[in-house]
Enzyme design. Sequence first.
Site, PDB file in Angstrom:
ATOM      1  N   CYS A  86       0.836  -1.210   0.000  1.00 61.52           N
ATOM      2  CA  CYS A  86       0.000   0.000   0.000  1.00 61.52           C
ATOM      3  C   CYS A  86       0.872   1.261   0.000  1.00 61.52           C
ATOM      4  O   CYS A  86       1.512   1.565  -0.992  1.00 61.52           O
ATOM      5  CB  CYS A  86      -0.975  -0.047   1.175  1.00 61.52           C
ATOM      6  SG  CYS A  86      -2.334   1.118   0.995  1.00 61.52           S
ATOM      7  N   HIS A 203      -3.655  -5.549   1.013  1.00 58.29           N
ATOM      8  CA  HIS A 203      -3.015  -5.784   2.314  1.00 58.29           C
ATOM      9  C   HIS A 203      -2.951  -7.262   2.674  1.00 58.29           C
ATOM     10  O   HIS A 203      -3.833  -7.750   3.384  1.00 58.29           O
ATOM     11  CB  HIS A 203      -3.792  -5.042   3.402  1.00 58.29           C
ATOM     12  CG  HIS A 203      -3.603  -3.568   3.365  1.00 58.29           C
ATOM     13  ND1 HIS A 203      -2.525  -2.939   3.950  1.00 58.29           N
ATOM     14  CD2 HIS A 203      -4.343  -2.586   2.796  1.00 58.29           C
ATOM     15  CE1 HIS A 203      -2.617  -1.631   3.755  1.00 58.29           C
ATOM     16  NE2 HIS A 203      -3.708  -1.387   3.051  1.00 58.29           N
ATOM     17  N   GLU A 205      -1.154  -8.582   4.874  1.00 60.00           N
ATOM     18  CA  GLU A 205      -0.978  -8.730   6.327  1.00 60.00           C
ATOM     19  C   GLU A 205      -2.310  -8.673   7.071  1.00 60.00           C
ATOM     20  O   GLU A 205      -2.394  -9.032   8.229  1.00 60.00           O
ATOM     21  CB  GLU A 205      -0.005  -7.661   6.858  1.00 60.00           C
ATOM     22  CG  GLU A 205      -0.573  -6.275   7.086  1.00 60.00           C
ATOM     23  CD  GLU A 205      -0.802  -5.475   5.809  1.00 60.00           C
ATOM     24  OE1 GLU A 205      -0.678  -6.050   4.709  1.00 60.00           O
ATOM     25  OE2 GLU A 205      -1.129  -4.280   5.925  1.00 60.00           O
TER      26      GLU A 205
END
Lengths: 245, 79
Positions: A86, A203, A205
Amino acid sequence: MNFAVLQFPASNCDQDAVHVLRNVLGHSARLLWHKEHSLGDADAVIIPGGFSFGDYLRTGAIARFSPVMEAVQTFAGNGGLVLGICNGFQILCEAGMLPGALIRNRSLQFRCEQIFLKTITTDSPFSNQIPKDKLLRVPIAHGEGCYFADEQTLRQLRDGNQILWRYVNAQGEPTESANPNGSLDNIAGICNQARNVAGLMPHPERASEAILGSADGRLIFESLVHALQNRKGLLVEPEPAVLAA
Amino acid sequence: MKAKIIITPKKAVVDPQGKTVQGALAQMGYSGIGAVHVGKYLEIELAVADKETARKQIDEACHRILSNPVIEDYRFEIE
């Protein structure tokens, strides 16, 4: 493995990245403040999401001049693995470590939703553990994720097999409605020519544990770990002679 | 001295902000509204010896950080 997760003023996905690397994958991960001049013993660098320096001027424009980025440039120049997520992707583009730029979403909306990603090539340290036909279910959360590059750069990305991920629908097709931000060619993530620096807007994560609705993002981090283990000769691969026999 | 800098999106880059403003102007009844481009304006106060030094410094800063040459053009005046 030792991961360095960079931390700029207004990074906000740094702790999530550390959590996944440490608690989900069981590796060593530490935060590295942007004023540091050295990466220490890091095997790989993660540049996390957020709004570094308030996104003032342009996303990533100021962060890319932080002292730690000089160390990252040197590290990447020597072949070190760097993944930007990002805002990290935006910083890498601003730094010229990845081609192109990320501009305001075509819809002008900040888009925060689950999307499907198709892995275009598994030939990279960031995608080698992703099953060929598997679509990744991961979230996006950005206002400026529209990937732009001029015609020549786009051609180089395609010819060099540098497009790692595209936004697709549930059937795996890169349609306009599956493109959340207007990115050219539905591009969600790319790597550099040397294939050791990559960036993506989604994302992983935030989607590395089943409890969060999807663990697909974990495959990206596992790819990184696999690549690092390969480099360090820690993988026990069958000898070619044995295979031949 | 003062530098007045204007940064605009390159022609090839889609400018959704400009398009939205254009639509709003047309909707408000303004006639003859063509393409709108939304950019940035910066004023920088300078304490340097001469205009030539100022010009060099600002040009370099525009190229390195104030604009992104991939997506933006810039122009400036020194007063």
